[in-house]
Design an enzyme around this catalytic site. Sequence first.
Site, PDB file in Angstrom:
ATOM      1  N   TYR A   1      -4.689   9.580  -8.345  1.00 42.82           N
ATOM      2  CA  TYR A   1      -4.370   8.263  -7.783  1.00 42.82           C
ATOM      3  C   TYR A   1      -5.066   7.167  -8.590  1.00 42.82           C
ATOM      4  O   TYR A   1      -4.436   6.202  -9.027  1.00 42.82           O
ATOM      5  CB  TYR A   1      -4.824   8.224  -6.334  1.00 42.82           C
ATOM      6  CG  TYR A   1      -4.473   6.966  -5.573  1.00 42.82           C
ATOM      7  CD1 TYR A   1      -3.144   6.613  -5.338  1.00 42.82           C
ATOM      8  CD2 TYR A   1      -5.466   6.136  -5.055  1.00 42.82           C
ATOM      9  CE1 TYR A   1      -2.821   5.462  -4.609  1.00 42.82           C
ATOM     10  CE2 TYR A   1      -5.158   4.994  -4.324  1.00 42.82           C
ATOM     11  CZ  TYR A   1      -3.836   4.662  -4.105  1.00 42.82           C
ATOM     12  OH  TYR A   1      -3.517   3.529  -3.390  1.00 42.82           O
TER      13      TYR A   1
ATOM     14  N   LYS B   1       3.297  10.331 -11.113  1.00 46.50           N
ATOM     15  CA  LYS B   1       4.602   9.862 -11.603  1.00 46.50           C
ATOM     16  C   LYS B   1       4.965   8.483 -11.050  1.00 46.50           C
ATOM     17  O   LYS B   1       5.452   7.627 -11.774  1.00 46.50           O
ATOM     18  CB  LYS B   1       5.697  10.883 -11.256  1.00 46.50           C
ATOM     19  CG  LYS B   1       5.656  12.121 -12.158  1.00 46.50           C
ATOM     20  CD  LYS B   1       6.682  13.153 -11.763  1.00 46.50           C
ATOM     21  CE  LYS B   1       8.090  12.738 -12.114  1.00 46.50           C
ATOM     22  NZ  LYS B   1       9.058  13.795 -11.741  1.00 46.50           N
TER      23      LYS B   1
ATOM     24  N   GLY C   1      10.559  -2.677 -15.600  1.00 47.64           N
ATOM     25  CA  GLY C   1      11.818  -2.813 -16.346  1.00 47.64           C
ATOM     26  C   GLY C   1      12.812  -3.654 -15.553  1.00 47.64           C
ATOM     27  O   GLY C   1      13.501  -4.524 -16.110  1.00 47.64           O
TER      28      GLY C   1
ATOM     29  N   GLY D   1       6.451   7.755   3.494  1.00 43.80           N
ATOM     30  CA  GLY D   1       6.933   6.653   4.336  1.00 43.80           C
ATOM     31  C   GLY D   1       7.802   7.211   5.451  1.00 43.80           C
ATOM     32  O   GLY D   1       8.088   8.409   5.501  1.00 43.80           O
TER      33      GLY D   1
ATOM     34  N   ARG E   1      -6.619   9.798   6.791  1.00 44.19           N
ATOM     35  CA  ARG E   1      -7.661   8.793   6.563  1.00 44.19           C
ATOM     36  C   ARG E   1      -8.595   8.732   7.766  1.00 44.19           C
ATOM     37  O   ARG E   1      -8.198   9.047   8.896  1.00 44.19           O
ATOM     38  CB  ARG E   1      -7.031   7.420   6.322  1.00 44.19           C
ATOM     39  CG  ARG E   1      -6.438   7.330   4.928  1.00 44.19           C
ATOM     40  CD  ARG E   1      -6.022   5.917   4.608  1.00 44.19           C
ATOM     41  NE  ARG E   1      -4.611   5.764   4.836  1.00 44.19           N
ATOM     42  CZ  ARG E   1      -3.835   4.998   4.090  1.00 44.19           C
ATOM     43  NH1 ARG E   1      -4.319   4.329   3.075  1.00 44.19           N
ATOM     44  NH2 ARG E   1      -2.559   4.894   4.352  1.00 44.19           N
TER      45      ARG E   1
ATOM     46  N   SER F   1       3.869   4.722  -3.379  1.00 42.67           N
ATOM     47  CA  SER F   1       2.851   5.721  -3.787  1.00 42.67           C
ATOM     48  C   SER F   1       2.250   6.341  -2.533  1.00 42.67           C
ATOM     49  O   SER F   1       2.012   5.630  -1.546  1.00 42.67           O
ATOM     50  CB  SER F   1       1.697   5.081  -4.573  1.00 42.67           C
ATOM     51  OG  SER F   1       0.738   6.094  -4.889  1.00 42.67           O
TER      52      SER F   1
ATOM     53  N   ALA G   1       0.851  -3.196  -6.167  1.00 38.10           N
ATOM     54  CA  ALA G   1      -0.146  -2.787  -5.171  1.00 38.10           C
ATOM     55  C   ALA G   1      -1.152  -1.898  -5.897  1.00 38.10           C
ATOM     56  O   ALA G   1      -0.899  -0.729  -6.144  1.00 38.10           O
ATOM     57  CB  ALA G   1       0.511  -2.015  -4.038  1.00 38.10           C
TER      58      ALA G   1
ATOM     59  N   ASP H   1      12.662   3.495  -0.824  1.00 39.61           N
ATOM     60  CA  ASP H   1      11.616   4.472  -0.471  1.00 39.61           C
ATOM     61  C   ASP H   1      12.240   5.861  -0.520  1.00 39.61           C
ATOM     62  O   ASP H   1      13.376   6.046  -0.074  1.00 39.61           O
ATOM     63  CB  ASP H   1      11.094   4.167   0.954  1.00 39.61           C
ATOM     64  CG  ASP H   1       9.704   4.725   1.184  1.00 39.61           C
ATOM     65  OD1 ASP H   1       9.544   5.951   1.062  1.00 39.61           O
ATOM     66  OD2 ASP H   1       8.794   3.934   1.491  1.00 39.61           O
TER      67      ASP H   1
END
Length: 314
Positions: A147, A93, A104, A38, A188, A77, A116, A33
């Site tokens: 997004y 990105k 990869g 986060g 939110r 994200s 996710a 992360d």
Amino acid sequence: MKKTAVVTGGAGFLGSHLCDKLINEGMRIFCIDNLLTGSIQNISHLFGEKDFTFYKYDVTNYIHIPGNVDYILHFASPASPADYMHYPIQTLKVGSLGTHKALGLAKEKKAVFLLASTSEIYGDPIIHPQPETYWGNVNPTGPRGVYDEAKRFAEALVMAYHRSHGINTKIARIFNTYGTRMRLDDGRALPTFIAQALRNDDVTVYGDGSQTRSFCYVDDMIDGIYRLLLSDENEPINFGNPEELTIKQLAEKIVAFTNSKSKIIFKELPVDDPKIRQPDIKKASKKLNWFPYVALDLGLEKTIGYFQKITDSI
Ligand code: UDP
């Protein structure tokens, strides 16, 4: 031999709950992360575990992990509208370059890969409730497009790696989820209303509050994602709780549950805000025998208790 899992975005709301689940299932975890949205507090309780390793790292760059890897869960994200509109380029990105790097790694390690994804790929839906077969109604150049389109690209890339490289991939389309470890200030509706109600501040409903959402408690969501990870399903699957209500009803419920003196006030509706949203979960029920069990009232009680503790300690 223990299985090894890599969780990108592992210090986020869902990522950290996933790390807990996978540790409890006896796996070794590499949690990655960059801490953009986060938080170390979400995973600090795991730092004593010998099977838990944390890398502070941005997964839009080449990812190196030593040894075998069995599972890769790509959860990195920004995920709240306020966050992804604040970090539009980072969001694009991590959904594009980050998904490419994580895929990869899956190819290199011959690992199972789980993306996710999100109900946002359905945009402002014309079909209701939304089944996986619906292609969506997204404004690519609107503020939410950063997004929505990143996740749509991510889904396309995952399917291309599955078809071209034979990787065992999974796509979880995650609808609104709530519970412990959400940030009080992530913007939110659910945590914002709880924080406002606990402070007796005005509760800010956008628009006239007639737009609907369907909220799933985090424990149910993690259970669904774990079932998908171990399944042989490669097509997208919706996860969410079909219990749908208006945002005004949610605000009223939260004010009542917190015994708050807050007033509900109405503010401008953000651009492209979806008017309705409810997951069709027949596929998850049939293929994974998954159902959400936690009713909104119970989940709200648990979440309000958690936020109460956090606000008391600030
Ligand atoms: N919303 C609101 N007040 C707030 C934050 C959000 O009324 O303080 C609304 C928002 O416009 C949307 C709904 O609540 O209609 C759910 O928003 P959220 O940010 O939780 O996530 P979304 O479901 O839009 O991704």
